[in-house]
Design an enzyme around this catalytic site. Structure first.
Site, PDB file in Angstrom:
ATOM      1  N   HIS A 415       0.848  -1.195   0.000  1.00  0.00           N
ATOM      2  CA  HIS A 415       0.000   0.000   0.000  1.00  0.00           C
ATOM      3  C   HIS A 415       0.878   1.238   0.000  1.00  0.00           C
ATOM      4  O   HIS A 415       1.269   1.722   1.062  1.00  0.00           O
ATOM      5  CB  HIS A 415      -0.891   0.040   1.250  1.00  0.00           C
ATOM      6  CG  HIS A 415      -1.943  -1.021   1.276  1.00  0.00           C
ATOM      7  ND1 HIS A 415      -2.567  -1.402   2.449  1.00  0.00           N
ATOM      8  CD2 HIS A 415      -2.498  -1.774   0.287  1.00  0.00           C
ATOM      9  CE1 HIS A 415      -3.471  -2.343   2.176  1.00  0.00           C
ATOM     10  NE2 HIS A 415      -3.439  -2.596   0.874  1.00  0.00           N
ATOM     11  N   GLU A 509      18.239   0.677  -0.755  1.00  0.00           N
ATOM     12  CA  GLU A 509      17.764   1.155  -2.056  1.00  0.00           C
ATOM     13  C   GLU A 509      18.504   2.412  -2.534  1.00  0.00           C
ATOM     14  O   GLU A 509      18.633   2.625  -3.738  1.00  0.00           O
ATOM     15  CB  GLU A 509      16.256   1.416  -2.005  1.00  0.00           C
ATOM     16  CG  GLU A 509      15.859   2.538  -1.047  1.00  0.00           C
ATOM     17  CD  GLU A 509      14.345   2.626  -0.819  1.00  0.00           C
ATOM     18  OE1 GLU A 509      13.714   1.574  -0.693  1.00  0.00           O
ATOM     19  OE2 GLU A 509      13.817   3.745  -0.756  1.00  0.00           O
TER      20      GLU A 509
END
Ligand code: NOJ
Ligand code: CA
Length: 703
Positions: A415, A509
């Site tokens: 989400h 990341e």
């Protein structure tokens, strides 16, 4: 004559000064509370006779009363607490919560408002919090508006600080190591995603890790942040060295609104003369309330893979499906939209990941970019981007969930809220109903971009409440949670263990698309961000250099391959991703074995060696097993890890050692490694060479 007057004056003021002392169970940590003749409250802390915090002011300004002076001491109470509790998951099987408590009740003389200050003193540090009360029948109001908090930490010297800049919306900064006098937050790299506004040159985030020249390690943070804004710190070094609370603001000129029974989060100071003790401390957890979830059976520590890294590396896939914009996406007939062909979350690709997970024993697969909205998700400050229930036409929920079930693999829902918390709250029930229908029991949330309600911050009180509502709602629905871009955690996973992990820091990341995380980054995170709870750091990147995907791309993971393995042990989390692409694991299948084997839940943990910014070596014993795993990491410097195996039981163990190759180097040669097996016992000490930016991972199986 003069002397007599002075003496009288001193006696009188001394009479007015009131002091209370409380020490830790072992007597090493001592807190002195004082109320001076002006009714100003201060506290001071010492450790083994050394001053840690000089007398520092404390207090709160409410709209109706200033608890900063004019206070009198009404009463004080001391007590002792000692219990041992078992976490649902964790680094150790049992945690001892042993402290001495002092509660001072202060009254504002002018108007009768009362403030309890509650101190808890542990062998490894202290926590204190404010509990404002109306107190007086003339002031029956039980709602309090906090205009400012006045908590000071007066330090004894110009300590070395491990810090990131203070920001209201992000913790995604590279750590800096400087003297307090050299803190310049505005000079920091701002490659964070979107919301990276730095508050000011002299404001830093908590937790901050400090080291004194005479060998004290001091960590300043907070515990149990509920219904209150996060605390940053203003640094002042012109007159001594002080840190002062700086609360993340909301949209009014107040910083927080409280309702009785009201208490602030705990302000915490962990202290030791050993860096390893800081990492072993359970004080932040102990200052949180016991587990509030009755049946915790649905909560499972786990390892997962995902359609994820392929979106972060250059030239690969994307979250979105088509090259379109400027339309109401949810109202489109998606079957008619022409795809651009790079969409990652397709049914076929998901099946491929499910197969890989099943083959290698992973618990779950995360799929990002499965739902419509990604074409215009970021940067727009748009209320209604995602509905969390509509898949793209090439992602068949029936098929993938059925396939996953057949293969015994769970799916992890994603989400991304695009920062629109209001939209998420409106749609959460429907989103959960969809998860229930398809058997998802875990969700990764995300808050990229500016927050809606507009003007609120990621780390202000409104959003702290939002994250809490999400944690509780997911718990009610037996769903585990991993939040990205939330406020940094403060030990709430003791109370809500369905909160498996969060990001709230600069994760792996960043190495894929920015200047990245320097080799020391992972040696600082455990001393800072991880003090409050596990991080979804997403380790396990075997293809470090991004020019593998795009010629000339300069980005890279700043570690060797074996350091990526070691992170599964040194960066504690009950939720660990094997973040790289399946095809990269196939290339180094022997090293991949460690990721398959390593545990995610532990009966015991030993911090063997540690120095913030330099190195960490940790050994952990797998839950309900005799197997130990060791991780050792270093910064940009080569080093020899010394692993004293005396934590083992008697008898022989088979050690499988994954170590840097002789010529390994995080930049020059990150993929050079060796795997070695040998028999060891508890009287042995392993000396293992770590390359620059390197590490070592060991599995120890009892024979
Ligand atoms: C940032 C998160 O940290 C990352 O894991 C995620 O893939 C993107 N946002 C998209 O939601
Ligand atoms: Ca260093």
């Amino acid at each position: 004559m003069k002397k007599i007057v002075l003496l009288l004056f001193c006696m009188l003021t001394a009479l007015c000064v009131q002091a209370e002392t409380v020490s830790s169970p072992n007597g090493n940590v001592i807190v002195n509370f004082q109320l001076n003749e002006k009714g100003i409250a201060t506290y001071a802390v010492s450790y083994k006779g050394k001053e840690v915090i000089k007398p520092s002011t404390m207090g709160l300004s409410l709209d109706k009363v200033n608890f900063t002076n004019g206070l009198k001491l009404i009463k004080s109470n001391t007590s002792t607490f000692d219990e041992t509790w078992e976490p649902v998951w964790g680094e150790v099987k049992h945690i001892r919560n042993h402290y001495n408590e002092l509660v001072v009740t202060l009254e504002h003389i002018a108007d009768g408002y009362q403030l309890d200050v509650r101190f808890r003193v542990y062998n490894d540090g202290i926590g204190f919090r404010y509990e404002p009360r109306s107190g007086n029948a003339n002031f029956p109001l039980t709602y309090h508006t906090v205009m400012k908090e006045h908590t000071e930490f007066q330090l004894t010297d110009n300590h070395t600080a491990f810090w990131i800049p203070g920001a209201y919306d992000s913790n995604e900064f590279a750590y800096q190591t400087t003297k307090l006098t050299d803190i310049h937050a505005l000079k920091c790299d701002k490659s964070a995603i979107g919301t990276n506004h730095i508050v000011g040159d002299k404001t830093i985030q908590t937790p901050v890790m400090l080291k004194s020249d005479d060998g004290l390690y001091i960590n300043i943070f907070e515990a149990a942040l509920i219904d209150y804004p996060a605390m940053l710190l203003d640094v002042e070094t012109h007159n001594g060295y002080s840190l002062t609370s700086h609360l993340v603001p909301g949209t009014t000129n107040a910083v927080a609104y409280m309702q009785e029974p009201s208490s602030t989060p705990w302000r915490t100071i962990i202290v030791s003369d050993k860096a390893t003790d800081i990492l072993a401390s359970k004080m932040i957890l102990n200052l949180n309330e016991p587990c509030a979830i009755e049946n915790t059976d649905f909560i499972k520590p786990q390892k997962y893979i995902g359609i994820w890294w392929e979106m972060h590396v250059p030239n690969h896939s994307s979250w979105d499906y088509a090259s379109i914009s400027g339309i109401r996406l949810k109202e489109m007939n998606w079957e008619k939209v022409k795809p651009h062909g790079r969409h990652g979350a397709t049914t076929e690709n998901t099946k491929r990941y499910i197969d890989f997970a099943a083959k290698h024993g992973f618990d779950a697969v995360l799929i990002e970019g499965w739902n419509v909205g990604w074409e215009e998700w970021s940067g727009l400050w748009k209320e209604d981007v995602f509905d969390f229930v509509t898949p793209y036409p090439d992602f068949d929920l029936d098929v993938v969930s059925q396939y996953a079930q057949e293969k015994g693999v769970k799916l992890i829902m994603h989400h991304e809220t695009s920062g629109s918390a209001t939209n998420y709250e409106r749609r959460m029930s429907d989103a959960i109903a969809l998860m229930k229908k398809y058997g998802y029991d875990a969700v990764k949330t995300g808050y990229v971009g500016r927050i809606i309600p507009r003007g609120e911050h990621h780390d202000g009180q409104w959003m702290v409440q939002h994250y809490q509502r999400v944690i509780e709602k997911m718990a009610q629905n037996n769903i585990m949670l991993n939040a990205h871009e939330p406020v940094r955690p403060t030990g709430l996973h003791r109370t809500y263990p369905n909160l498996l992990a969060c990001e709230a820091a600069r994760g792996n990341e960043f190495n894929a698309w920015s200047v990245g995380n320097q080799p020391e980054h992972e040696t600082i995170l455990p001393f800072t961000r991880l003090m409050g709870g596990p991080m979804d750091y997403t380790p396990g990147i075997f293809q470090q250099k991004m020019d593998h995907y795009q010629a000339g791309n300069p980005c890279q993971v700043h570690t060797t391959l074996t350091k990526q393995l070691a992170l599964y042990v040194t960066m504690y989390s009950p939720l660990q991703m094997a973040a790289d692409l399946p095809e990269n694991y196939e290339r180094f299948i022997d090293a991949f074995q460690f990721i398959k084997d390593v545990a995610v839940d532990w009966d015991d943990t030993r911090i063997l060696e540690a120095e913030p910014g330099d190195y960490i070596t940790i050994a952990r014993k797998e839950k309900n097993s005799d197997t130990w795993f060791v991780g050792a990491i270093t910064d940009e410097n080569r080093r020899t890890a010394t692993i004293d195996l005396s934590f083992l039981d008697n008898g022989m163990y088979k050690a499988t050692i994954y170590k840097d190759g002789r010529d390994a180097h995080w930049k020059e040669n990150p993929q050079s490694y060796q795997i070695e097996q040998k028999m060891v016992k508890r009287t042995n000490t392993l000396k293992i060479k770590l390359a620059a930016g390197g590490g070592c991972a060991i599995k120890l199986e009892k024979l």
